[in-house]
Design a protein around this motif. Sequence first.
Motif, PDB file in Angstrom:
ATOM      1  N   THR A   1       0.832  -1.203   0.000  1.00 18.24           N
ATOM      2  CA  THR A   1       0.000   0.000   0.000  1.00 18.24           C
ATOM      3  C   THR A   1       0.870   1.258   0.000  1.00 18.24           C
ATOM      4  OG1 THR A   1      -1.732  -1.170   1.204  1.00 18.24           O
ATOM      5  CG2 THR A   1      -1.808   1.229   1.248  1.00 18.24           C
TER       6      THR A   1
ATOM      7  N   ASN B   1       2.434   1.865  -3.308  1.00 21.88           N
ATOM      8  CA  ASN B   1       1.449   1.948  -4.391  1.00 21.88           C
ATOM      9  C   ASN B   1       1.574   0.793  -5.397  1.00 21.88           C
ATOM     10  OD1 ASN B   1      -0.797   3.151  -5.499  1.00 21.88           O
ATOM     11  ND2 ASN B   1       0.392   4.435  -6.891  1.00 21.88           N
TER      12      ASN B   1
ATOM     13  N   LEU C   1      -0.225  -2.254  -4.626  1.00 21.25           N
ATOM     14  CA  LEU C   1      -1.087  -3.166  -3.880  1.00 21.25           C
ATOM     15  C   LEU C   1      -1.644  -4.296  -4.741  1.00 21.25           C
ATOM     16  CD1 LEU C   1      -2.228  -3.833  -1.147  1.00 21.25           C
ATOM     17  CD2 LEU C   1      -4.172  -2.366  -1.646  1.00 21.25           C
ATOM     18  N   ASP C   2      -2.005  -4.024  -6.008  1.00 14.85           N
ATOM     19  CA  ASP C   2      -2.595  -5.084  -6.832  1.00 14.85           C
ATOM     20  C   ASP C   2      -1.678  -6.301  -6.979  1.00 14.85           C
ATOM     21  OD1 ASP C   2      -5.014  -3.852  -7.128  1.00 14.85           O
ATOM     22  OD2 ASP C   2      -4.606  -3.068  -9.127  1.00 14.85           O
ATOM     23  N   PRO C   3      -0.423  -6.137  -7.419  1.00 16.58           N
ATOM     24  CA  PRO C   3       0.420  -7.327  -7.507  1.00 16.58           C
ATOM     25  C   PRO C   3       0.726  -7.942  -6.145  1.00 16.58           C
ATOM     26  CG  PRO C   3       1.676  -5.366  -8.096  1.00 16.58           C
ATOM     27  CD  PRO C   3       0.249  -4.952  -7.961  1.00 16.58           C
TER      28      PRO C   3
ATOM     29  N   LEU D   1      -1.295  -8.035  -3.561  1.00 15.96           N
ATOM     30  CA  LEU D   1      -2.476  -8.821  -3.193  1.00 15.96           C
ATOM     31  C   LEU D   1      -2.473 -10.171  -3.901  1.00 15.96           C
ATOM     32  CD1 LEU D   1      -5.299  -6.134  -3.149  1.00 15.96           C
ATOM     33  CD2 LEU D   1      -4.513  -7.500  -1.210  1.00 15.96           C
ATOM     34  N   THR D   2      -2.080 -10.176  -5.163  1.00 16.06           N
ATOM     35  CA  THR D   2      -2.001 -11.430  -5.917  1.00 16.06           C
ATOM     36  C   THR D   2      -1.002 -12.379  -5.271  1.00 16.06           C
ATOM     37  OG1 THR D   2      -2.571 -10.285  -7.968  1.00 16.06           O
ATOM     38  CG2 THR D   2      -1.496 -12.434  -8.172  1.00 16.06           C
TER      39      THR D   2
ATOM     40  N   VAL E   1       2.341 -13.149 -10.807  1.00 22.70           N
ATOM     41  CA  VAL E   1       1.564 -11.946 -11.123  1.00 22.70           C
ATOM     42  C   VAL E   1       1.274 -11.890 -12.622  1.00 22.70           C
ATOM     43  CG1 VAL E   1       1.619  -9.417 -11.167  1.00 22.70           C
ATOM     44  CG2 VAL E   1       2.339 -10.657  -9.112  1.00 22.70           C
TER      45      VAL E   1
ATOM     46  N   ASP F   1      -2.394 -11.839 -14.133  1.00 22.86           N
ATOM     47  CA  ASP F   1      -2.819 -10.708 -14.968  1.00 22.86           C
ATOM     48  C   ASP F   1      -3.332 -11.180 -16.319  1.00 22.86           C
ATOM     49  OD1 ASP F   1      -2.212  -8.928 -12.951  1.00 22.86           O
ATOM     50  OD2 ASP F   1      -0.315  -8.255 -13.841  1.00 22.86           O
TER      51      ASP F   1
END
Length: 179
Positions: free
Chosen positions: A106, A109, A111-113, A115-116, A156, A160
């Motif tokens: 977080t 910046n 967070l998406d990868p 979280l995966t 990731v 994706d």
Amino acid sequence: PGVCFHLVHKERHEGYLLQHQVPEIRRVALDRIYLEVATLSMGKPRQVLAEALEPPSEEAVNAALQNLQEYGMVSEEDETEVTPLGAHVVLFPTDVRIAKMLIYGTLFNVLDPVLTVAAAISERSPFAFPASARDEMMRRYRAEFATGYSDFQLLVSVFDRWADLRRMGPQRRFCSEWQ
């Protein structure tokens, strides 16, 4: 609800099965429990854990403290002092290392990868293949999806690609092709 009976050999029963299940505090890493006790200001976590009905071993408590200090969640000078990172980590209902990863994901910046990766390492590997096919399948995955030398980056990239295809619809074909 009901009762289940199992038939076992006497040797297995006496040599393998326990009369009672080992308490969780003796079976799991104490990192999270130590951090929670330290956060609640119940006294020295070492003493609180020693007062449990079936206390963990001294080695397990020392390992938890060492891990938490190494992760920057408990002060190295005072084993009862939780750092600001530790105060945030304890709010997550997950392993302390994964919580730290989510916090830093977080802050940076990404967070998406993160979280995966966190979801993937919380469960069994999505790259679980029969031993006979593992090397060949991993070679195929790396050839198609690798963006670096990290298995996390590979994970990731695969996710994706699947997510992109899911938005377009042919995710079933992707899953059957790559399993």
